[in-house]
Design a protein around this motif. Structure first.
Motif, PDB file in Angstrom:
ATOM      1  N   PHE A   7       0.870  -1.301   0.224  1.00  0.00           N
ATOM      2  CA  PHE A   7       0.043  -0.163   0.151  1.00  0.00           C
ATOM      3  C   PHE A   7       0.722   1.303   0.014  1.00  0.00           C
ATOM      4  N   VAL A   8       0.505   2.211  -0.877  1.00  0.00           N
ATOM      5  CA  VAL A   8       1.169   3.235  -0.742  1.00  0.00           C
ATOM      6  C   VAL A   8       0.233   4.351  -0.761  1.00  0.00           C
ATOM      7  N   VAL A   9       0.374   5.196   0.604  1.00  0.00           N
ATOM      8  CA  VAL A   9      -0.766   6.146   0.938  1.00  0.00           C
ATOM      9  C   VAL A   9      -0.084   7.724   0.923  1.00  0.00           C
ATOM     10  N   ASN A  10      -0.922   8.523   0.081  1.00  0.00           N
ATOM     11  CA  ASN A  10      -0.569   9.682   0.477  1.00  0.00           C
ATOM     12  C   ASN A  10      -0.940  10.471   1.884  1.00  0.00           C
ATOM     13  N   SER A  11      -0.167  10.768   2.649  1.00  0.00           N
ATOM     14  CA  SER A  11      -0.573  11.105   3.939  1.00  0.00           C
ATOM     15  C   SER A  11       0.681  11.898   4.688  1.00  0.00           C
ATOM     16  N   THR A  12       0.106  12.642   5.608  1.00  0.00           N
ATOM     17  CA  THR A  12       1.450  13.245   6.617  1.00  0.00           C
ATOM     18  C   THR A  12       1.768  12.728   7.672  1.00  0.00           C
ATOM     19  N   LYS A  13       0.681  11.532   7.806  1.00  0.00           N
ATOM     20  CA  LYS A  13       1.142  10.563   9.040  1.00  0.00           C
ATOM     21  C   LYS A  13       2.056   9.440   8.981  1.00  0.00           C
ATOM     22  N   ASP A  14       2.620   9.089  10.038  1.00  0.00           N
ATOM     23  CA  ASP A  14       3.410   8.129  10.270  1.00  0.00           C
ATOM     24  C   ASP A  14       3.064   6.760   9.536  1.00  0.00           C
TER      25      ASP A  14
END
Lengths: 395, 191
Positions: free
Chosen positions: B96-103
């Motif tokens: 999974f590759v997720v666009n996120s600012t999260k860890d």
């Protein structure tokens, strides 16, 4: 050696039309039209073709203009889809009745109502009896190749008939896949210059198209159309053979896939045939003798050849992405006819008919698997239930 | 690498998700591979969730249907994770590759990813805003997907993005996108 690209089916067909550089393209530019003509219009605007572009106010008018231009003596193209083809219906008969070799890519999509824009063969099947030649295509490569060949087939002086090149709406038309273009000059040479036959614009030799013919000769005129259709098969084979030498890609009247030693098979058109072939391979690995027949030339229909190709099977399922409500699916009717006439020792395959994928409903590998496993049971002696049945239905 | 790689993209209309799938297909053509790229067509509205798909294979691709068991899931807009199960049908070893600012570890929890599945994040929207000036996360996502899948090299991808964007956009937008691809490639993190 051509160029390998990743393009949509529409882009592939538009480029085949660009390479053919026809004299006239008449078109209706709005939905349900596809970007085949949008792209072709760009080629005209950019001076990449010499074609005269005519924007018409409806598909009926687009086909009327195509008829006028073709009767005038030009190489003519148009393209359509779905309701657009339905609106052309009256003029389709006039194009074929006047022996005008108009080339028309058809992006197969559903008919209203209810409104739907997705892949479905109802439009093309509805044009079955219009006197046009129909070639069907599994993917962008076949749509491109068939479009190039269609000029040679339709314009052949033995037949001079309009021709539709069909491909699945969205599934192929709007999806990107790898395919290979031929070089522009190779295509130009293959298609060759346009041979005019009885052009209206030859003012030294005035002539008349589509005159009134009453009970005296109309019947004979129609028999002539029937006879001309009988010559199409050989032209298709001859042109396909020549194209195979140019491209390395072989085409016949239909594709037989692992059919020779098969016991069960699907008969299925276009993109769904591709998905099914993967499942045929999977079942073969499990020892089930599955095969597939993918029609290419649907009009005229090669009854004898198809009958020969299928008669050794134990059970066949004809898959239709269109329905004749109150009848069997349109492809099933053809295959039933072919099998009834097929010669043999009396044993003929059991035939069933599944309606699938209407209005763009996905046709998945598990759909093919389910049907083939049902055929496998029928081949072993299980009774046939309903002859015609919808599959992939949400209950 | 498996014989055929299937990718599912989740994005929202207007984020360039379909373009990303197209550019990836073009980039993967090299080396004689077969490719497909296609969106799930519906009403095309900015902001509406959409899916797009890729297949890449050494063999001829004959499947003409959506990807239901993706090996790679690229989530261009993480808010979609609240609206639908983006892990549906994903293979046991899916990435999974997720666009996120999260860890990435937090995203792994949110996805309820299996131990055998890998989860990566990249702050694609921030990269896009700083490099392109608009929140168009597709270029950094492309970089990130290529980094974690190794489908093509970074330099080859950059060349393809230049070719693809070069037809439509001004040099400033192109160079911003190329930078965004490179940063996505370099800044993607595993959790």
């Amino acid at each position: 050696m051509g160029k390998v690209v990743a393009v949509t089916g529409n882009e592939a067909v538009a480029n085949a039309l660009r390479q053919a550089d026809p004299d006239v393209c008449s078109l209706y530019p709005i939905t349900p039209q596809t970007d085949i003509v949008q792209r072709f219009s760009s080629f005209v605007a950019n001076g990449q073709v010499q074609t005269e572009l005519l924007n018409a106010e409806s598909e009926h008018s687009a086909m009327s203009a195509a008829i006028g231009a073709a009767a005038g003596g030009g190489r003519v193209i148009t393209a359509t889809s779905s309701q657009g083809l339905a609106l052309m219906w009256e003029m389709l008969h006039i194009a074929s009745g006047m022996n005008l070799p108009i080339i028309m890519p058809l992006v197969n999509r559903a008919l209203s109502a209810p409104l739907n824009i997705h892949g479905d063969h109802s439009d093309g099947m509805g044009a079955r009896d219009t006197g046009w030649i129909q070639l069907w295509s599994e993917n962008a490569q076949e749509a491109y190749d068939n479009t190039i060949m269609s000029f040679r087939i339709g314009e052949h002086t033995d037949i001079r008939l309009p021709i539709m090149v069909c491909m699945d709406g969205f599934i192929v038309s709007h999806s990107i896949a790898r395919m290979e273009y031929l070089e522009d000059d190779e295509v130009k040479k293959f298609i060759g210059p346009y041979q005019k036959v009885n052009p209206l614009l030859d003012l030294e030799h005035p002539k008349s198209f589509g005159p009134l013919i009453l009970t005296d000769l109309y019947h004979e005129y129609k028999r002539l159309q029937h006879e001309i259709m009988g010559r199409v098969k050989n032209v298709v084979l001859q042109v396909s053979d020549e194209f195979g030498k140019l491209s390395g890609r072989k085409y016949g009247l239909f594709e037989s896939y692992r059919l020779e030693d098969a016991e069960i098979a699907l008969v299925i058109l276009n993109s769904a045939a591709g998905t099914s072939k993967d499942v045929v391979d999977e079942l073969r690995d499990k020892g089930i003798k599955a095969g597939l027949l993918k029609p290419r030339l649907f009009r005229p229909f090669p009854y004898v050849e198809v009958g020969q190709a299928l008669k050794h099977l134990k059970a066949v399922c004809v898959m239709d992405r269109a329905d004749s409500f109150g009848g069997y699916g349109p492809m099933f009717m053809e295959i039933s006819s072919a099998m009834y006439q097929a010669d043999g020792e009396g044993r003929k395959p059991k035939l069933i008919n599944k309606i699938y994928g209407l209005g763009g409903r996905d046709y998945m590998p598990h759909d093919a698997r389910k049907v083939l496993l049902e055929l496998n049971e029928i081949a072993k002696g299980a009774p046939v239930g309903a002859v015609k049945e919808y599959i992939g239905v949400r209950e | 690498m498996p014989e055929m790689i299937e990718i599912r993209w989740h994005g929202r209309g207007g984020q360039g998700t379909v373009t990303a799938a197209k550019v990836l297909a073009d980039a993967c053509l090299s080396g004689g591979r077969y490719v497909q790229a296609f969106p799930e067509y519906g009403p095309e509205r900015a902001g509406a969730p959409l899916r797009a798909y890729n297949r890449v294979s050494d063999h001829e691709l004959r499947l003409y249907c959506p990807v239901v068991n993706p090996g790679i899931v690229s989530i261009v807009d993480a808010t979609i994770m609240d609206a639908m199960d983006v892990t549906e049908g994903a293979l046991d070893d899916a990435i999974f590759v997720v666009n996120s600012t999260k860890d990435p570890a937090d995203i792994r929890k949110a996805l309820k990813a299996k131990n055998t599945q890998k989860v990566f994040t990249v702050d694609a929207t921030s990269i896009a805003i700083s490099e392109i000036g608009r929140p168009l996360p597709n270029s950094p996502m492309l970089g990130a997907v290529v980094k974690v899948t190794d489908l093509v090299t970074l330099s080859h991808l950059i060349e393809e993005v230049r070719k693809s964007f070069g037809k439509k956009f001004a040099e400033k937008i192109i160079s911003g996108n190329l930078k965004a691809v490179e940063r996505g490639y370099k800044e993607v993190r595993e959790g």
